[in-house]
Design a protein around this motif. Sequence first.
Motif, short mmCIF file in Angstrom:
data_model
loop_
_atom_site.label_atom_id
_atom_site.label_comp_id
_atom_site.label_asym_id
_atom_site.label_seq_id
_atom_site.Cartn_x
_atom_site.Cartn_y
_atom_site.Cartn_z
N ASN A 55 0.82 -1.19 0.00
CA ASN A 55 0.00 0.00 0.00
C ASN A 55 0.86 1.25 0.00
N ALA A 56 0.22 2.38 -0.23
CA ALA A 56 0.92 3.66 -0.21
C ALA A 56 1.18 4.10 1.23
N VAL A 57 2.21 4.91 1.42
CA VAL A 57 2.51 5.49 2.73
C VAL A 57 2.89 6.95 2.54
N ALA A 58 2.76 7.72 3.60
CA ALA A 58 3.22 9.11 3.57
C ALA A 58 4.74 9.13 3.56
N MET A 59 5.32 10.10 2.88
CA MET A 59 6.78 10.20 2.80
C MET A 59 7.22 11.64 3.08
N PRO A 60 7.15 12.08 4.34
CA PRO A 60 7.53 13.46 4.66
C PRO A 60 9.00 13.75 4.39
N TRP A 61 9.81 12.71 4.18
CA TRP A 61 11.24 12.83 3.94
C TRP A 61 11.61 12.74 2.46
N ILE A 62 10.62 12.76 1.59
CA ILE A 62 10.87 12.44 0.18
C ILE A 62 11.90 13.36 -0.47
N LYS A 63 11.94 14.63 -0.08
CA LYS A 63 12.91 15.56 -0.67
C LYS A 63 14.31 15.39 -0.10
N GLU A 64 14.44 14.63 0.97
CA GLU A 64 15.75 14.39 1.58
C GLU A 64 16.42 13.14 1.03
N VAL A 65 15.63 12.29 0.38
CA VAL A 65 16.10 10.96 -0.02
C VAL A 65 16.23 10.88 -1.54
N PRO A 66 17.40 10.47 -2.06
CA PRO A 66 17.57 10.41 -3.52
C PRO A 66 16.92 9.20 -4.19
N THR A 67 16.70 8.13 -3.45
CA THR A 67 16.21 6.89 -4.06
C THR A 67 15.16 6.21 -3.19
N VAL A 68 14.04 5.86 -3.82
CA VAL A 68 13.00 5.08 -3.15
C VAL A 68 12.64 3.90 -4.05
N VAL A 69 12.67 2.70 -3.50
CA VAL A 69 12.26 1.51 -4.23
C VAL A 69 11.00 0.96 -3.58
N GLN A 70 9.92 0.88 -4.34
CA GLN A 70 8.69 0.25 -3.84
C GLN A 70 8.79 -1.23 -4.16
N ALA A 71 9.02 -2.05 -3.13
CA ALA A 71 9.33 -3.46 -3.34
C ALA A 71 8.14 -4.39 -3.16
N GLU A 77 11.73 -15.05 -3.22
CA GLU A 77 12.89 -14.51 -3.96
C GLU A 77 13.03 -13.00 -3.80
N ALA A 78 12.36 -12.44 -2.79
CA ALA A 78 12.38 -10.99 -2.59
C ALA A 78 13.80 -10.46 -2.43
N GLY A 79 14.60 -11.12 -1.59
CA GLY A 79 15.96 -10.64 -1.33
C GLY A 79 16.80 -10.59 -2.59
N ASN A 80 16.75 -11.66 -3.38
CA ASN A 80 17.54 -11.70 -4.61
C ASN A 80 17.09 -10.65 -5.61
N SER A 81 15.78 -10.48 -5.74
CA SER A 81 15.28 -9.52 -6.73
C SER A 81 15.59 -8.08 -6.33
N ILE A 82 15.44 -7.77 -5.04
CA ILE A 82 15.76 -6.42 -4.57
C ILE A 82 17.26 -6.14 -4.73
N ALA A 83 18.09 -7.13 -4.41
CA ALA A 83 19.54 -6.96 -4.56
C ALA A 83 19.92 -6.73 -6.01
N SER A 84 19.26 -7.43 -6.93
CA SER A 84 19.55 -7.25 -8.36
C SER A 84 19.22 -5.84 -8.83
N ILE A 85 18.13 -5.29 -8.31
CA ILE A 85 17.76 -3.91 -8.68
C ILE A 85 18.75 -2.92 -8.08
#
Length: 285
Positions: A55-71, A77-85
Amino acid sequence: NSDYVIFIGGLNKADFQDSEGNDRKSYGLPYNQDHVISALAKANKNLAVVLISGNAVAMPWIKEVPTVVQAWYLGSEAGNSIASILAGDANPSGKLPFTFPVRLEDNSAHQLGEYPGNKEELAADKGKDQKNPINITYNEGIFVGYRWHDTKKIKPLFSFGHGLSYTTFEFGKAKADKTTMSQDDMITFTVSVKNTGKRAGAEVAQLYISDLKSSVERPVKELKGFEKVYLNPGEQKEVTFTIDKTALSFFDVQKHDWVAEPGDFEAQIGNSSDAIKTKVKFTLK
């Protein structure tokens, strides 16, 4: 002093944070994760935030963070796929299937007061059979998700259909095979998509239709087709969408049937609901 920092957080099924049959208690991340993310961003600018949620979440820090991955929830196989990205071995090409609002109040059901429901009904419902829940009226009607945000001009945090890549894409000018179509006819739109970056990747061309003048209230545009195209660096392909009058129709409550009103329409093609790259008008007779 680390080269990179990866924060993995999000929601879980405890405390009804992200489960079916229950409403979340907050739009924000639980367990003070917002404070942790902001602190990490101040300590190291090379920060990637990986969100595990459905689901969606609030991101009050979005302008402070250069990268967000919605996983999302990826399974065994979540760990392998996230690591590959994150390592760049795989190029992300997913698109959001719904709108991420900036605030909970920007969501149509919340803005119209449908959540958490009528307080008197809530009080009267206590002690009753939980198999008969409170009735909630969907006053937003068809204006759900991007249809609400786009029509009401409410800027989302991340739009429906949004998704970034490690390469870049360029859309050409959309063309239609005719300017006028009949009720029994079909119309085809063609657009070129080019990979202008240095990595192979995939883009999703999205077709939205806008009824320029209608006798009933309609969303400013509606998704009517999408096509994923895989491209090597410098490669270009044409994407086509063919529709008939059903893509132009609305449900007439008086006739209790779908109706395609004659008039002017506009095909809008882009890579998200708020990133329309090219448009072409046509007329239904």
